[in-house]
Design an enzyme around this catalytic site. Structure first.
Site, PDB file in Angstrom:
ATOM      1  N   GLU A 196     -11.079 -39.286 -19.256  1.00  0.00           N
ATOM      2  CA  GLU A 196     -11.659 -38.752 -17.998  1.00  0.00           C
ATOM      3  C   GLU A 196     -13.183 -38.829 -17.983  1.00  0.00           C
ATOM      4  O   GLU A 196     -13.857 -37.852 -17.646  1.00  0.00           O
ATOM      5  CB  GLU A 196     -11.199 -37.311 -17.759  1.00  0.00           C
ATOM      6  CG  GLU A 196      -9.701 -37.193 -17.537  1.00  0.00           C
ATOM      7  CD  GLU A 196      -9.228 -35.785 -17.189  1.00  0.00           C
ATOM      8  OE1 GLU A 196     -10.036 -34.836 -17.242  1.00  0.00           O
ATOM      9  OE2 GLU A 196      -8.042 -35.637 -16.869  1.00  0.00           O
ATOM     10  N   GLU A 251      -1.537 -38.502 -18.789  1.00  0.00           N
ATOM     11  CA  GLU A 251      -1.428 -37.037 -18.667  1.00  0.00           C
ATOM     12  C   GLU A 251      -0.774 -36.764 -17.330  1.00  0.00           C
ATOM     13  O   GLU A 251      -1.268 -37.233 -16.291  1.00  0.00           O
ATOM     14  CB  GLU A 251      -2.809 -36.358 -18.659  1.00  0.00           C
ATOM     15  CG  GLU A 251      -3.459 -36.266 -20.009  1.00  0.00           C
ATOM     16  CD  GLU A 251      -4.773 -35.465 -19.965  1.00  0.00           C
ATOM     17  OE1 GLU A 251      -4.888 -34.511 -19.160  1.00  0.00           O
ATOM     18  OE2 GLU A 251      -5.674 -35.834 -20.728  1.00  0.00           O
TER      19      GLU A 251
HETATM   20  O1  AHR Z   1      -4.322 -31.450 -20.596  1.00  0.00           O
HETATM   21  C1  AHR Z   1      -5.364 -30.556 -20.345  1.00  0.00           C
HETATM   22  C2  AHR Z   1      -6.642 -31.258 -19.894  1.00  0.00           C
HETATM   23  O2  AHR Z   1      -6.463 -31.813 -18.631  1.00  0.00           O
HETATM   24  C3  AHR Z   1      -7.114 -32.419 -20.733  1.00  0.00           C
HETATM   25  O3  AHR Z   1      -7.858 -32.006 -21.826  1.00  0.00           O
HETATM   26  C4  AHR Z   1      -7.948 -33.209 -19.797  1.00  0.00           C
HETATM   27  O4  AHR Z   1      -7.955 -34.584 -20.083  1.00  0.00           O
HETATM   28  C5  AHR Z   1      -7.347 -32.907 -18.425  1.00  0.00           C
HETATM   29  O5  AHR Z   1      -8.312 -32.577 -17.507  1.00  0.00           O
END
Ligand code: AHR
Length: 536
Positions: free
Chosen positions: A198, A321
């Site tokens: 990110e 994610e």
């Molecule tokens: O999964 C929790 C967080 O969400 C991670 O650290 C980040 O990459 C995302 O914003």
């Protein structure tokens, strides 16, 4: 506000009966399966998870040497068993936001010599007693593929190169020899590496603009590949859809500039139900589909320019994610040792099944996906320090898909009633792209070379079962069909240490012989049907 729409035409006699009947009648639907209408091979790596140094994910989750459940290496045996039951195919590590202030050398060598550090992403003290080699031991115990992220925030490209040398080079250079000195004679051969996390986000340590990210990432990729040419590289895409941001602008620059370098582009998605609007919430996988199509277009455009990729595959998407995350997302619930401890209910499990259907429907381009995360932190597995563990509601759909939904994804025809909601209806969308009403039944199917067919059906109707004709257009169904159902008494039902009312339950087999059968999918349920299609 939810607007429930169109159901099937109902004969006048039936209308009379309905008016006189106090309970709702089932609706009707059709599903057509054609094994010739293929989308692509389902990658087993879409059934992955994520482990970040955050809350009780690592310490108190996978690793707890003082637990009555710990094995000789300090790992929790109950978590290992549950992760195996979940069929975790690929595990991403060590973050997340954490990685952007993580220096891997802090987490190797004798534990007594490892420094404790201020961890700035989640405001913790990181004692580094769990690092690269502990993670690799864990990942081997559960039989998953490792997937590492390098630090593109406070880290350097030299540090990333040295990490690949430490993990993947057999012997010779300093860091390969150091690994051997640490007791690990053979290289770990980690194939999947992402170039940061990110990096477009203002919250990220070392946040960059797209041009600066690309410059740094290309140099990092170069030295990592010079160290081990066999690795696969994943660029950090943008998932920042906040007002004023330009996520697809970032993705376009990354894809255009890195099209000769990367194998995947990573994107993230979290959804929630803050306004307690069930129909809107269970429609959110549509948004993931929409973003997948946008990214697909950008990949096509980048690949249409002159490329020098040799015989490498085209660029694929890694949804590395994804999950439901909103209750423990801000304030006190997002920091400290119990950070991000969401307790999931049945409606969350239906959304998770919807995400998995989205990956299957885009099987030709989505080749990696990681539910965030694995244990305690927005996770399907939950532990306490008494050595107890339970499986959250979201565990069960993921388990069913990861175990069974393999082979070739089929382009399924579905005709069910539809509804529209605040965010999902004809003409409404976050980015003015096409948007349609949402069908009650969300269906995918996969087909294996031995004739096995797996049909995944989410009935999003809150109150009604949906009687459905399932029709084969390319051969005969051969019974029996096995039936697995994830459901519970109510959409708000949760699991806990005292029991798991939401789980997958095997129902009586359906005996089928011919080109069609009928099944009533219960209200608010996920059903997986497993049988065979005989083709000539
Ligand atoms: O999964 C929790 C967080 O969400 C991670 O650290 C980040 O990459 C995302 O914003």
């Amino acid at each position: 506000m939810t607007r429930l729409k169109k159901t099937y035409a109902i004969p006048a006699l039936l209308i009379g009966y309905m008016l006189a009947t106090p309970f709702a009648l089932s609706q009707e639907a059709r599903i057509k399966i054609d094994t010739d209408r293929t989308i692509g091979e389902v990658s087993p790596l879409i059934y992955g998870n994520f482990l970040e140094h955050l809350g009780r994910a690592v310490y108190g989750g996978v690793y707890e040497p003082d637990s009555p459940r710990a094995d000789k290496d300090g790992f929790r045996t109950d978590v290992i068993e549950a992760a195996k039951e979940l069929n975790v195919s690929i595990l991403r590590y060590p973050g997340g936001n954490f990685v952007s202030n993580y220096h891997w050398k802090d987490g190797v060598g004798p534990v007594k010599d490892r420094p404790a550090r201020m961890e700035l992403a989640w405001s913790r003290l990181e004692d580094n007693s769990f690092g690269t080699n502990e993670f690799m031991q864990f990942v081997r115990k559960i039989g998953a593929e490792p997937y590492f992220s390098v630090n593109m925030g406070s880290g350097t490209f030299e540090e990333a190169q040295q990490w690949v040398e430490y993990t993947n080079v057999a012997d010779g250079p300093y860091y390969a020899e150091l690994r051997k000195k640490h007791g690990f004679k053979k290289p770990w051969n980690i194939k999947y590496w992402s170039l940061g996390n990110e990096m477009d986000g203002f919250w990220q340590i070392g946040h960059l603009n797209a041009e600066d990210y690309v410059k740094k990432a290309i140099e990092t990729a170069k030295v990592m590949r010079l160290t081990d040419p066999s690795i696969k590289l994943i660029a950090a895409g943008s998932s920042n859809f906040r007002v004023g941001s330009d996520p697809m602008g970032w993705n376009r620059v990354v894809l255009d500039e890195m099209r000769n370098v990367i194998d995947y582009i990573a994107v993230h998605m979290y959804v929630g139900n803050p306004n307690d609007d069930y129909y809107n919430f269970v429609s959110t996988p549509n948004l993931m589909d929409q973003r997948t199509q946008q990214l697909r277009g950008l990949i096509d455009i980048a690949m249409s320019k002159a490329t020098e990729r040799g015989d490498r595959d085209p660029i694929y998407i890694a949804w590395d994610e994804w999950n439901v995350w909103y209750r423990a997302r801000g304030g006190a619930k997002a920091v400290g040792i119990h950070a991000l401890e969401e307790q999931y209910d049945l409606e969350d499990a239906l959304v998770v099944a919807g995400f998995l259907n989205t990956f299957i429907r885009n099987a030709d381009i989505v080749k990696i996906a990681n539910m965030a995360q694995l244990v305690n932190v927005i996770a399907p597995i939950f532990t306490n320090d008494k050595g107890e563990m339970f499986r959250q509601t979201i565990f069960y759909p993921l388990k069913q898909y990861a175990k069974n939904a393999h082979g070739t994804a089929l382009d399924v025809f579905v005709d069910s009633g539809t509804f529209d909601t605040e965010d999902f209806s004809a003409g409404l969308a976050e980015s003015n792209t096409r948007q349609t009403d949402v069908p009650y039944l969300d269906v995918t199917a996969t087909h294996e070379v031995d004739g096995t067919v797996i049909i995944n059906v989410i009935n999003r109707h809150k109150d009604n079962a949906i009687g459905t004709d399932i029709i084969s257009q390319s051969g005969k169904f051969q019974g029996p069909f096995e039936v697995f159902e994830v459901n519970g008494p109510d959409i708000k039902t949760t699991n806990g240490f005292d029991g798991e009312p939401v789980k997958s339950v095997q129902k009586p087999n359906i005996s089928v012989n011919g080109d069609r059968f009928r099944y009533a999918f219960p209200a608010h349920s996920f059903t997986q049907l497993i049988g065979r299609i005989e083709t000539d």
